[in-house]
Design a protein around this motif. Structure first.
Motif, mmCIF file in Angstrom:
data_model
loop_
_atom_site.group_PDB
_atom_site.id
_atom_site.type_symbol
_atom_site.label_atom_id
_atom_site.label_comp_id
_atom_site.label_asym_id
_atom_site.label_seq_id
_atom_site.Cartn_x
_atom_site.Cartn_y
_atom_site.Cartn_z
ATOM 1 N N PHE A 260 1.927 2.570 2.987
ATOM 2 C CA PHE A 260 3.075 3.192 2.217
ATOM 3 C C PHE A 260 2.940 4.443 1.713
ATOM 4 N N TRP B 169 7.086 -8.573 2.464
ATOM 5 C CA TRP B 169 7.259 -7.682 3.738
ATOM 6 C C TRP B 169 6.767 -8.499 4.889
ATOM 7 N N MET C 154 12.289 2.700 0.064
ATOM 8 C CA MET C 154 11.401 3.054 -0.947
ATOM 9 C C MET C 154 11.783 3.987 -1.925
ATOM 10 N N PHE D 200 9.995 -4.815 -4.706
ATOM 11 C CA PHE D 200 10.503 -4.376 -3.255
ATOM 12 C C PHE D 200 11.915 -4.158 -3.277
ATOM 13 N N THR E 293 4.914 -9.200 -2.893
ATOM 14 C CA THR E 293 5.193 -8.090 -2.405
ATOM 15 C C THR E 293 4.814 -8.101 -0.905
ATOM 16 N N TYR F 218 1.038 -1.824 -1.335
ATOM 17 C CA TYR F 218 1.658 -0.737 -0.287
ATOM 18 C C TYR F 218 0.719 0.265 -0.224
ATOM 19 N N LEU G 42 3.912 6.579 -1.507
ATOM 20 C CA LEU G 42 4.420 6.517 -2.855
ATOM 21 C C LEU G 42 4.588 7.813 -3.581
ATOM 22 N N LYS H 289 10.948 1.127 5.222
ATOM 23 C CA LYS H 289 10.153 1.755 4.454
ATOM 24 C C LYS H 289 11.110 2.822 3.601
#
Length: 318
Positions: free
Chosen positions: A311, A270, A291, A115, A266, A306, A313, A288
């Motif tokens: 999230f 968060w 990232m 992270f 992780t 994630y 990615l 975010k």
């Protein structure tokens, strides 16, 4: 006797299961020098992980002499090793370049991100009385860069990039004295780096009228650093967003760490971030958007979290 023996066996099984359920996972977090804000962040993460996992994961924070050392130690560390470093250094280590030339190791290829943590953010702080409103306005003014720090080196680089080398009066004042020097007019401004809100900038803005300079998109591109926006209201008197640059910093493990531990680290980070922000405002700068600064692969355990949390990615991160 058989019944009694069976009862004993069942009881023993319950005790064994309970012991496993409360087994601690211990992790070493290699941070920075004890005097730095990044060491403080490490301590805060350790406390947050312990609280968020009900003590199932215990993080021990180790002092470090710097990010290069943190990466180098991957060669001799095991599955319990977590460390912080700018993503660019991981890329250099894996390519055997820069500080890692001639010091390569197959273990560098196993580094996996967990992270992002607060970035080193460039601040160009000038007094309102100086009349400076942009970089060009620093010409002929007294500016404090400091010595030896990332901020000092970066500030010097920007002066060259933007045509101000030799055109500024570089103040011979220690960075620790920047705020009183600015307040009494001894200097017109100072350059500092730190996770925002940076304590010395908070102090400066609270004690005198200051302007925090923004960089243009063209200037940011020239620096080849990551763009970062300091939201309006972060500092006293800051009515608009400030666009500046940063050096991203990320927490990493290696592929040797099991997926369950990486997932819990992780996820807990968060989930605890908002609570950490209540006592240490620099965690508010982690979101975010950071990232995208992770340019290498994420740990599969982190990827699992994630995806669950929605999230987005990139292909290179998975």
């Amino acid at each position: 006797m058989l019944k009694w023996g069976g009862t004993l066996l069942a009881a023993a099984a319950v005790v064994a299961t309970a012991g496993l359920a409360h087994a601690e996972t211990r992790v070493t977090y290699k941070s920075a020098k004890t005097s730095s804000s990044y060491y403080q962040m490490g301590v805060q993460i350790a406390e947050a992980i312990k609280a968020g996992t009900d003590g199932d994961i215990i993080v021990t924070v180790e002092e470090s002499q710097g990010s290069v050392q943190n990466v180098m130690e991957v060669r001799g560390r095991g599955a319990d090793y977590v460390f912080t470093t700018p993503p660019a250094l991981v890329g250099l280590a894996q390519a055997g370049k820069g500080a890692f030339e001639g010091k390569t190791s197959p273990k560098f290829a196993d580094i996996r991100a967990l992270f992002p943590i607060p970035s080193l953010t460039m601040h160009f702080v000038v007094s309102k009385n100086s009349g400076i409103t942009d970089f060009a306005g620093m010409e002929g003014k007294s500016i404090l860069l400091g010595k030896g720090s990332f901020g000092a080196r970066e500030g010097e680089k920007y002066l060259k990039l933007f045509g101000l080398e030799g055109k500024i009066d570089l103040a011979e004042v220690e960075l620790s004295n920047a705020v009183p020097a600015l307040k009494n007019g001894q200097i017109d401004g100072f350059v500092t780096s730190g996770s925002y809100p940076a304590p010395n900038v908070v102090e400066a803005a609270a004690s005198t009228d200051v302007t925090i300079l923004s960089l243009s998109e063209e200037q940011i591109a020239k620096t080849k650093r990551a763009k970062l926006v300091i939201p309006a209201g972060t500092y006293a008197g800051q009515d608009t967003d400030v666009e500046t640059t940063s050096l991203p910093v990320v927490a990493y493990a290696t592929a040797a760490m099991d997926e369950a531990t990486a997932y819990e680290l992780t996820k807990t980070f968060w989930e605890q971030k908002a609570k950490m922000s209540e006592t240490a405002p620099w965690w508010k700068g982690v979101n975010k958007a950071l990232m995208s600064n992770i340019t290498t692969k994420l740990h599969p355990g982190a990827v699992k979290y994630y995806k669950e949390a929605g999230f987005e990615l990139s292909e290179s991160q998975m």
